[in-house]
Scaffold this motif. Sequence first.
Motif, PDB file in Angstrom:
ATOM      1  N   ASN A 111      35.417  56.396 -24.748  1.00 55.16           N
ATOM      2  CA  ASN A 111      36.219  55.507 -23.901  1.00 55.16           C
ATOM      3  C   ASN A 111      37.564  56.106 -23.523  1.00 55.16           C
ATOM      4  O   ASN A 111      38.146  55.751 -22.494  1.00 55.16           O
ATOM      5  N   ARG A 112      38.072  57.021 -24.358  1.00 55.60           N
ATOM      6  CA  ARG A 112      39.409  57.583 -24.109  1.00 55.60           C
ATOM      7  C   ARG A 112      39.364  58.945 -23.431  1.00 55.60           C
ATOM      8  O   ARG A 112      40.406  59.573 -23.243  1.00 55.60           O
ATOM      9  N   THR A 113      38.171  59.396 -23.075  1.00 56.74           N
ATOM     10  CA  THR A 113      38.034  60.677 -22.383  1.00 56.74           C
ATOM     11  C   THR A 113      37.143  60.507 -21.159  1.00 56.74           C
ATOM     12  O   THR A 113      36.310  59.610 -21.093  1.00 56.74           O
ATOM     13  N   GLU A 114      37.337  61.389 -20.199  1.00 55.92           N
ATOM     14  CA  GLU A 114      36.437  61.451 -19.046  1.00 55.92           C
ATOM     15  C   GLU A 114      36.243  62.915 -18.684  1.00 55.92           C
ATOM     16  O   GLU A 114      37.092  63.769 -18.995  1.00 55.92           O
ATOM     17  N   CYS A 115      35.125  63.220 -18.046  1.00 58.61           N
ATOM     18  CA  CYS A 115      34.806  64.622 -17.754  1.00 58.61           C
ATOM     19  C   CYS A 115      33.865  64.697 -16.559  1.00 58.61           C
ATOM     20  O   CYS A 115      33.278  63.700 -16.129  1.00 58.61           O
ATOM     21  N   ASP A 116      33.728  65.916 -16.054  1.00 62.70           N
ATOM     22  CA  ASP A 116      32.754  66.162 -14.993  1.00 62.70           C
ATOM     23  C   ASP A 116      31.354  66.330 -15.582  1.00 62.70           C
ATOM     24  O   ASP A 116      30.375  65.876 -15.000  1.00 62.70           O
ATOM     25  N   VAL A 117      31.291  67.020 -16.734  1.00 67.12           N
ATOM     26  CA  VAL A 117      30.006  67.267 -17.383  1.00 67.12           C
ATOM     27  C   VAL A 117      30.105  66.897 -18.863  1.00 67.12           C
ATOM     28  O   VAL A 117      31.009  67.351 -19.561  1.00 67.12           O
ATOM     29  N   LEU A 118      29.179  66.078 -19.318  1.00 69.54           N
ATOM     30  CA  LEU A 118      29.085  65.711 -20.727  1.00 69.54           C
ATOM     31  C   LEU A 118      27.800  66.316 -21.274  1.00 69.54           C
ATOM     32  O   LEU A 118      26.703  66.007 -20.803  1.00 69.54           O
ATOM     33  N   TYR A 119      27.941  67.198 -22.259  1.00 68.74           N
ATOM     34  CA  TYR A 119      26.787  67.831 -22.886  1.00 68.74           C
ATOM     35  C   TYR A 119      26.468  67.133 -24.209  1.00 68.74           C
ATOM     36  O   TYR A 119      27.338  66.986 -25.067  1.00 68.74           O
ATOM     37  N   LEU A 120      25.211  66.736 -24.365  1.00 66.13           N
ATOM     38  CA  LEU A 120      24.715  66.139 -25.611  1.00 66.13           C
ATOM     39  C   LEU A 120      23.839  67.189 -26.280  1.00 66.13           C
ATOM     40  O   LEU A 120      22.695  67.408 -25.877  1.00 66.13           O
TER      41      LEU A 120
END
Length: 272
Positions: free
Chosen positions: A31-40
């Motif tokens: 909730n406190r971060t945002e990004c272009d790409v999130l890798y799981l």
Amino acid sequence: MKATYYPSIWISDTHLGYKDCKASYLLDFLNRTECDVLYLVGDIVDLWSMKRQFYWDTSHYKVLECIQEKAEAGTKVIYIPGNHDETFRQYAGHTLFNVEVHKSFIHTTSAGKKFLLLHGDDFDSATRYNKLISIAGDAAYDFLLFLNRWSNRVRRLYGGHYWSLASWLKNRVHKAREAIAAFEAAAIHEAKRQGVDGIICGHIHQPALKVCDGIVYCNDGDWIENCTALVENKEGKIELLHWSDIQHVLNVVALDEGLQGMPSQNASDEAA
């Protein structure tokens, strides 16, 4: 509080569906971060644990919901299944609910550095003591997390923030350290073989960020023991975040800001 932006974020070993998953810390991080790409990077849902004993807290559902919302809002989400969620490896090359599934992936930073992404269980055969680092399911590991759980309950009673007893103990067991070193060596060898600048993995619940023999070795850790993630900053450099520490600082700052905006009862007492 405004979300912090990173071009790319890596998380793994969240083990949703396992009782020791620190879902509240993970949800706070998302909730406190945002990004272009999130890798799981694997072991997102712990199917092994759920087969033994079904457990699913509301907070675990909220984590998945948050990831889905990010994917629908335009964040590119790339999922590399691990050994605990290996069922999803059969969908490699497909997109499920706006999430791309891959067996491995090559990420290129804005600085032009290429990183190989994979979960890391491929290196178990090269690790002499691989049973010592098998995640969630081994009786000794479960007992270690039991100690971790109760030590932190005591810490909370005295106002302390989260601290990983499990990680502290593991780093002091000689054979565990040997297993971790063997894993890291195997990962670095694979990065060299594939001709990349670095490797990003998870699996062993041992966060790390270092340069070894010209290869950048990155392990994003876990959300069972350490509450860690890797991020790429705006300069294209990789950073390791220990979110339990950061959340504690953020909460203290928020509390201080809230108190500054409130009238002080003591002030009127002192004036009297």
